[in-house]
Design an enzyme around this catalytic site. Structure first.
Site, short mmCIF file in Angstrom:
data_model
loop_
_atom_site.label_atom_id
_atom_site.label_comp_id
_atom_site.label_asym_id
_atom_site.label_seq_id
_atom_site.Cartn_x
_atom_site.Cartn_y
_atom_site.Cartn_z
N ARG A 118 0.86 -1.19 0.00
CA ARG A 118 0.00 0.00 0.00
C ARG A 118 0.90 1.24 0.00
NH1 ARG A 118 -2.33 1.13 5.35
NH2 ARG A 118 -0.97 2.93 5.27
N HIS B 138 -3.62 4.82 4.29
CA HIS B 138 -4.80 3.97 4.38
C HIS B 138 -5.99 4.68 3.75
CE1 HIS B 138 -8.25 1.83 5.92
NE2 HIS B 138 -8.64 2.93 6.54
N TYR C 174 4.07 6.13 11.11
CA TYR C 174 4.37 4.77 11.58
C TYR C 174 5.32 4.00 10.67
CZ TYR C 174 0.23 4.16 8.55
OH TYR C 174 -0.66 4.23 7.51
#
Lengths: 370, 324
Positions: free
Chosen positions: A259, A263, A272
């Site tokens: 990805r 998100h 993160y």
């Protein structure tokens, strides 16, 4: 292939590796590439609109175009799809009009769901695309149910459920695959392992060596595929579809991808994972397939420019048209809760209109938090 | 006319609807060869085979999720949850999926699943076999919630539920599953969803009840009659959509209301009934509304008879509203 090896046909430089015989014609190969370009073009435009505050939310799929298009090429018109929210490419390939997808993101009068859901939670019954759910995994067992109905009715149709790596931890991944294995239904469980469930990496999601190997416990084949290799995805999904269509039961496919973006438009992945996504820029599925096509003289810079411009112009024209449309009617708040509007909802609607009138402007400061 | 139990009524309704419509499919734990732990699906497997009477793996979320997928496709799935106490793993599937498909898809997709499940106490079942979960579902927009109180209604309402275009939670009062028996016509009939029934006409006070509490309400009225108070019993039958008209009509006539339920009191269905009467008919009320309900404790095993509302407890409430 096994559940721990990984099927690959196109290498990272566009060269073929392993068994690269394909039943796809040059025209079909080009159509697949164009679908990938369209997918990215749509995503870029929609994220851009979200950043400008013109739509409320979006879920980009950058870097996962091969998984979407490879799968979408296999499924037939009458097959049923339970998509995840990160696969506009598959939807476009099913013949969903671009206009309907953009309209959904505006949630206004043009939206076929009357603005009842956040952007990207599409429903397209005409294309057998079941309403997308936010809670992860709930649709996996529903897909099993639909596949059971197809089997009971004696059709040749199949159902495909799409989900991410996070979805494999959900309770209805378990019930979905368990029921499907026992009932031997024509269902494909297609997992895009993009390695992140919002901020949680795959190694915090499972202790299994691969996700594909989970299939063993459910009594079905599990195949691991290079998800950034559109021909490998096509081949694996096609084989699983043929197995399902011929009464051989379900399969689990793990499409290895990444990805690249956040998100959702509400997420900041640098919090993160730093700049880890940059490492995947060179493994871009579109770039890889383009190199493959160029090696076969099926694609040129000129065609690339034209394809990119085309989707951009299409999006811009549709946005211009849709953006100015009004909200859905206040009445649509109360319809479709039940087949017929029951007395208590009629009463609530009547009271609302009597006390507050019809017009309700949205709060301009409202924003969806992560 | 045959004299049958609620279990037989449910069984007859399933047989008749499965015969009438090939799309009706029953699924759940032990519903097949075994015919259900309460025997509600007896003989179905033999009559309709593996394809239409499906023993599922042991997963409530799986049962409801699969039923949704079947019904989206066009079948009419009638899943059984063996005890309503076991329904919670399926809560997400019921509230956010089943109940919302029509709305969230703009009417493109519907899944009119009928979930049958036995509920309530009175069988020495303790916490895990006695709960009354109705309000978790009456609070959920998009669901129809039905609770029959006798064999005639159980058959007629279940047949209506199976023919309904909406998803229905069909709560079967297991305390009265096997008694009393009741004469039920052999002919095809349905009972309309959304209509309450006056079980006893009266002029002095109204008792609302549903499911196994209706007979308790009737018994309490007999006791009240000995004191010269003439009670009316309104059997709600359908909780959502509620027959508000019948409720308001009854309290308008009597001016006094006792609500009866075996589920816990706080935020119970009776709380909604009380609020509706307070909002719409406070000016006709001659006494405060009294709620008789289960306690706000978990459902007990040994002291079940203390926990469950009984006629004398209801009579105390009647006495309070009559002597206010």
């Amino acid at each position: 292939m096994t559940a721990t090896e990984m099927l690959q046909i196109i290498g990272e430089s566009g060269q073929t590796v392993g068994d690269h015989e394909t039943d796809l014609t040059p025209d079909e190969l080009v159509a697949m590439y164009e679908a990938m370009v369209r997918t990215r073009g749509l995503d870029e435009r929609m994220i851009n609109l979200q950043r400008q505050g013109r739509i409320g939310f979006y879920v980009p799929s950058t870097g996962e175009e091969a998984a979407q298009v490879g799968s979408g090429t296999v499924l037939l018109k009458d097959d049923w799809l339970y998509p995840s929210y990160r696969m506009p490419g598959t939807l476009l390939m099913r013949g969903v009009p671009l206009r309907d997808m953009i309209a959904n993101c505006y949630g206004n009068e043009a939206d076929n769901c009357f603005g009842r859901q956040m952007p990207v939670h599409y429903s397209f019954a005409k294309q057998n695309i079941v309403s997308i759910s936010s809670p992860i995994g709930t649709h996996i067992i529903q897909a099993t149910g639909t596949a059971m109905a197809q089997k009971l009715r004696g059709t040749k149709e199949i159902t495909a459920a799409f989900f991410g790596d996070g979805g494999t931890s959900s309770n209805d991944f378990h019930s979905g695959l368990n029921f499907a294995g026992v009932w031997k239904v024509p269902c494909l469980f297609i997992c895009s392992n993009n390695q992140w469930a919002i901020s949680v990496p795959i190694e915090k999601q499972t202790a299994s060596e691969t996700l594909a190997q989970k299939a063993v416990a459910y009594g079905m084949p599990g195949v691991r595929v290079d998800g950034n290799d559109v021909l490998a995805v096509y081949k694996a999904v096609k084989e699983a579809a043929e197995l399902a269509r011929s009464g051989g039961g379900p399969s689990l496919l793990e499409l290895m991808t990444y990805r690249r973006g956040p998100h959702s438009s509400s997420d900041d992945p640098t919090r993160y994972r730093g700049n880890q996504a940059d490492e995947w820029l060179t493994r871009d599925p579109i770039l890889r397939f383009r190199k493959y096509l160029e090696r076969q003289d099926l694609w040129t810079d000129k065609k690339e420019k034209e394809a990119t411009e085309r989707i951009k112009n299409e999006c811009n024209a549709l946005v211009k048209e849709i953006e100015k449309l009004p909200n859905p009617t206040t009445e649509s708040l109360f319809t479709d809760v039940y087949a017929n509007v029951p007395p208590h909802l009629r009463e609530q609607y009547k009271h609302l209109v009597e006390t507050e009138g019809e017009g309700h402007e949205p709060d301009p400061d409202a924003a969806f938090p992560l | 006319m045959a004299e049958i139990t609620i279990v037989q009524a449910v069984n007859d309704a399933l047989k008749e609807e499965m015969t009438r419509d090939d799309d009706v499919v029953v699924l759940g734990e032990d519903v097949g060869v075994n015919g259900g732990v309460f025997r509600c699906t007896a003989d179905l497997h033999e009559m309709f085979g593996d394809d239409r009477v499906i023993d599922t793996p042991l997963s409530e979320s799986g049962i409801i999720g699969a039923a949704i997928g079947m019904s989206l496709y066009g079948l009419k799935a009638v899943p059984e949850i063996q005890f309503s106490d076991f329904i919670w793993p399926a809560f997400d599937q019921i509230t956010s999926e089943l109940a919302k498909f029509r709305y969230r898809s703009g009417g493109q997709f519907t899944c009119p699943v009928v979930i049958r499940t036995p509920y309530g106490g009175g069988i020495r079942g303790g916490h895990y076999h006695s709960q009354s979960p109705e309000v978790y579902f009456t609070h959920t927009s998009g669901l129809v919630v039905v609770v029959p109180s006798d064999a005639y209604d159980a058959k007629g309402l279940l047949k209506a539920a199976i023919r309904s275009p909406d998803p229905v939670l069909f709560l079967e009062p297991k305390k009265i599953y096997r008694a009393p028996k009741m004469e039920v016509p052999d002919d095809d009939y349905v009972v309309e969803i959304g209509k309450a029934a006056v079980r006893r006409e009266g002029t002095d006070f109204t008792i609302t009840a549903y499911g196994a509490m209706v007979e308790v309400a009737m018994a309490a009225c007999e006791k009240a009659a000995e004191k010269g108070w003439n009670g009316e019993v309104l059997d709600l039958r359908t909780l959502v959509p509620l027959d508000e008209e019948s409720l308001i009509a009854s309290v308008t006539k009597t001016g006094r209301l006792v609500t009866l339920q075996e589920a816990p009191k706080f935020c119970g269905f009776s709380s909604e009934l009380s609020a509706i009467v307070a909002e719409k008919a406070i000016d006709v009320m001659e006494a405060p509304i009294k709620r008789v309900a289960g306690f706000d404790t978990p459902f007990p095993y040994t002291l079940e008879h203390v926990y469950m509302p009984h006629a004398d407890r209801v009579l105390n409430a009647i006495t309070e509203v009559m002597t206010y």
